[in-house]
Design an enzyme around this catalytic site. Structure first.
Site, PDB file in Angstrom:
ATOM      1  N   GLU A  99      -1.103  -3.382   1.436  1.00 33.55           N
ATOM      2  CA  GLU A  99       0.071  -4.222   1.733  1.00 33.55           C
ATOM      3  C   GLU A  99       1.366  -3.467   1.435  1.00 33.55           C
ATOM      4  O   GLU A  99       2.379  -3.660   2.115  1.00 33.55           O
ATOM      5  CB  GLU A  99      -0.027  -5.540   0.942  1.00 33.55           C
ATOM      6  N   GLY A 175      -8.446 -10.332   2.749  1.00 33.25           N
ATOM      7  CA  GLY A 175      -7.954 -11.684   3.055  1.00 33.25           C
ATOM      8  C   GLY A 175      -8.495 -12.271   4.343  1.00 33.25           C
ATOM      9  O   GLY A 175      -7.973 -13.274   4.835  1.00 33.25           O
TER      10      GLY A 175
END
Ligand code: 13P
Length: 252
Positions: A99, A175
């Protein structure tokens, strides 16, 4: 024997009260007889770091940051330095999470600088690597991970490298609810260990902890951790619930 680690990456989640509850719930329910070679690390947002190190004091839970500056100190508004984490007795810091690579455009070079500054300040690096879905589909996953590791870690000398933990986190698994299969994880972890052996020798490769991350939960943890080169996990969503996180810890 190499260390096994279950680390929770809370990412940008939790209020102060929720963080306090979760930290106490984990500490209170951690098995006091946890084997010596297993470490539990919780990585909350930086703003909760002092709370976290206070709660963790005298417990089996260790605390990690999620990111640090590549600079030592100075005029870098909004940044947090490795020495600041060190001054709170933080043991670990996640560095190079996908990320950070994606949203903050972190390069292998910058990530390498962060690793250097962390180690210099006594913070162990949980270095993240992993390929995108299209890179795996094009069969480029080994080459991508190799470059990430070579460019961000292989400037380290052998002594420093001993304080590095590697987390293999395929980006397509983060995720998404789609974890890497135990076979895919084992194959990549064995490949990473071979890379380390080629650079630092078999002894260092053998003691390097390599974690798996990406939709790891209490349902799939046991099967993933059963592989000889999977030494634990870096857990995102499932680390936000104490019961679930403890179940994962008990799967190792
Ligand atoms: P999830 O476990 O939520 O897929 O996140 C994994 C991760 O990015 C840990 O750093």
């Amino acid at each position: 024997m190499r260390k096994k680690i279950i680390a929770g990456n809370w990412k940008m989640n939790m209020s102060f009260d929720e963080a306090e509850d979760l930290l106490f719930n984990i500490v209170d329910k951690l098995d006091p007889n946890l084997p010596k070679n297993i470490e539990v690390v919780v990585c909350p947002p930086a703003i909760f770091m002092e709370l976290a190190t206070d709660v963790a004091d005298d417990s089996l839970m260790k605390i990690g940051g999620q990111n640090i500056s590549n600079h030592e100190s100075g005029a870098y508004t909004g940044e947090i330095s490795a020495s600041m984490l060190g001054s709170l007795e933080v043991d670990y810091c996640i560095i190079g999470h996908s990320e950070r690579r994606k949203y903050f455009k972190e390069s292998n070079q910058l990530i390498g600088e962060k690793v250097t500054v962390a180690l210099k300040n006594g913070i162990k690096a949980i270095f993240c690597c992993g390929e995108l879905l299209n890179e795996r589909e094009a069969q480029n996953h080994f080459a991508i991970v190799k470059t990430q590791i070579e460019e961000a870690l292989f400037h380290l000398d052998e002594k420093s490298f001993r304080s590095v933990v590697i987390a293999y986190e395929p980006v397509w698994a983060i995720g998404t609810g789609v974890n890497a299969t135990p076979q895919q994880a084992q194959e990549m972890h064995a490949y990473i260990r071979k890379l380390i052996s080629g650079k630092y020798g078999a002894e260092i490769a053998d003691i390097t902890t390599i974690l798996y991350g990406g939709s790891c939960n209490s349902q799939n943890a046991k099967e993933l951790f059963a592989n000889p080169d999977v030494d634990g996990g870096l857990i995102g969503g499932a680390s936000l619930d104490a019961e679930e996180f403890l179940k994962i810890i008990n799967s190792i």
